[in-house]
Design an enzyme around this catalytic site. Sequence first.
Site, short mmCIF file in Angstrom:
data_model
loop_
_atom_site.label_atom_id
_atom_site.label_comp_id
_atom_site.label_asym_id
_atom_site.label_seq_id
_atom_site.Cartn_x
_atom_site.Cartn_y
_atom_site.Cartn_z
CG ASP A 1 -1.78 1.19 1.37
OD1 ASP A 1 -2.06 1.83 0.34
OD2 ASP A 1 -2.21 1.48 2.50
CG ASP B 1 -3.89 4.61 -1.96
OD1 ASP B 1 -3.17 3.64 -1.67
OD2 ASP B 1 -4.80 5.03 -1.22
#
Length: 380
Positions: free
Chosen positions: A89, A270
């Site tokens: 992430d 992201d």
Amino acid sequence: MKWLVLLGLVAFSECIFKIPLRRVKTMRKTLSGKNMLNDVLKEHPYRLPQISFRGSNLIIHPLRNIRDTFYVGNITIGTPPQEFQVLFDTGSSVLWVPSVLCNSSTCSIHVRFRHLQSSTFRTTNKTFWITYGAGTMKGVVAHDTVRIGDLVSIDQPFGLSMAEYGFHGRRFDGVLGLNYPRQSCCRPTPIFDKLKNQGAISEPVFAFYLSKDEQEGSVVMFGGVDHRYYKGELNWVPLVKADDWTIQVDRISMRREVIACSDGCDALLDTGASFIHGPGRLIDDIQKLIGSEPRDLKHYISCSAVNTLPSIIFTINGINYPVPAQAYILKGSTGHCYTAFRAKRVRTSTESWVLGDVFLRLYFSVFDRGNDRIGLAPAM
């Protein structure tokens, strides 16, 4: 002195640390099948994670993608190693997995770290919590040996989740954050920073190739770039600030008309976000332009629209990055199609967007900590 980009970034596969990724079914699809989606989305709107705390080789690690848009890979923690499936992430900075001491229902369905079985484990008295869009976890900071493929981080600080709230239907055990470290007296050093500081990787870069394949082909690579995963040249974009993977977007357009970001805006790249998120008013405008209809917290559209709707173009640092209808129209498990645009529920003082996996599947992305920038090129 900044390292030489032309020599440092382009590497061949025999010098690469490659980590395989898998694409996993998202919480959205899991909950849709259980008729639980609407309640969960009302309770947990999208927001960025909020965290509080009381060699010369290029490694390419495979990721897996199962049916939707979360990409996960395997790591191990402890001695002997215990294996976990984690989300890589770029929107957060902490590595965490569930503890065997966590009795939350969410923890019970995942692999939990058994600290007493590791000879290299040590704990601390530091506690922390993280709030994501889908839930909250609370835990303690511990240290142990962490392995990402052939990369090894000795005495790596990481989080052990002691309680989890939300996260319904999560298909991964924990999260491996790759964002910049957050300044805090009690926050553990992110694993990428520790690997960089101990010389395990020769260049402070990592990169993602997110395959459109439902299962295999996706990778995250550390220490350099394998040019076989993209077409043409990498286009470099400076970060807005050297503390987050946020870049400046010039404008967002369709059919040569600016439809959002008319005065420029920020966008976070992201890998932990499935869709493209933006301000609610502008997202509503886009939904109207493409003819989607709201229903049950999604915007549905005819599946045949993939053949007629134009690309939506993100212009970044003077370069156009088209997102075609085939990418922003998705087909659900019921056979109905919906759009990949979502409203950010948390308002900001300036216009900001999140470019998630819908965008990143189209463009190979290089995250360059050495020069505080992101490189983008069309993915193979």
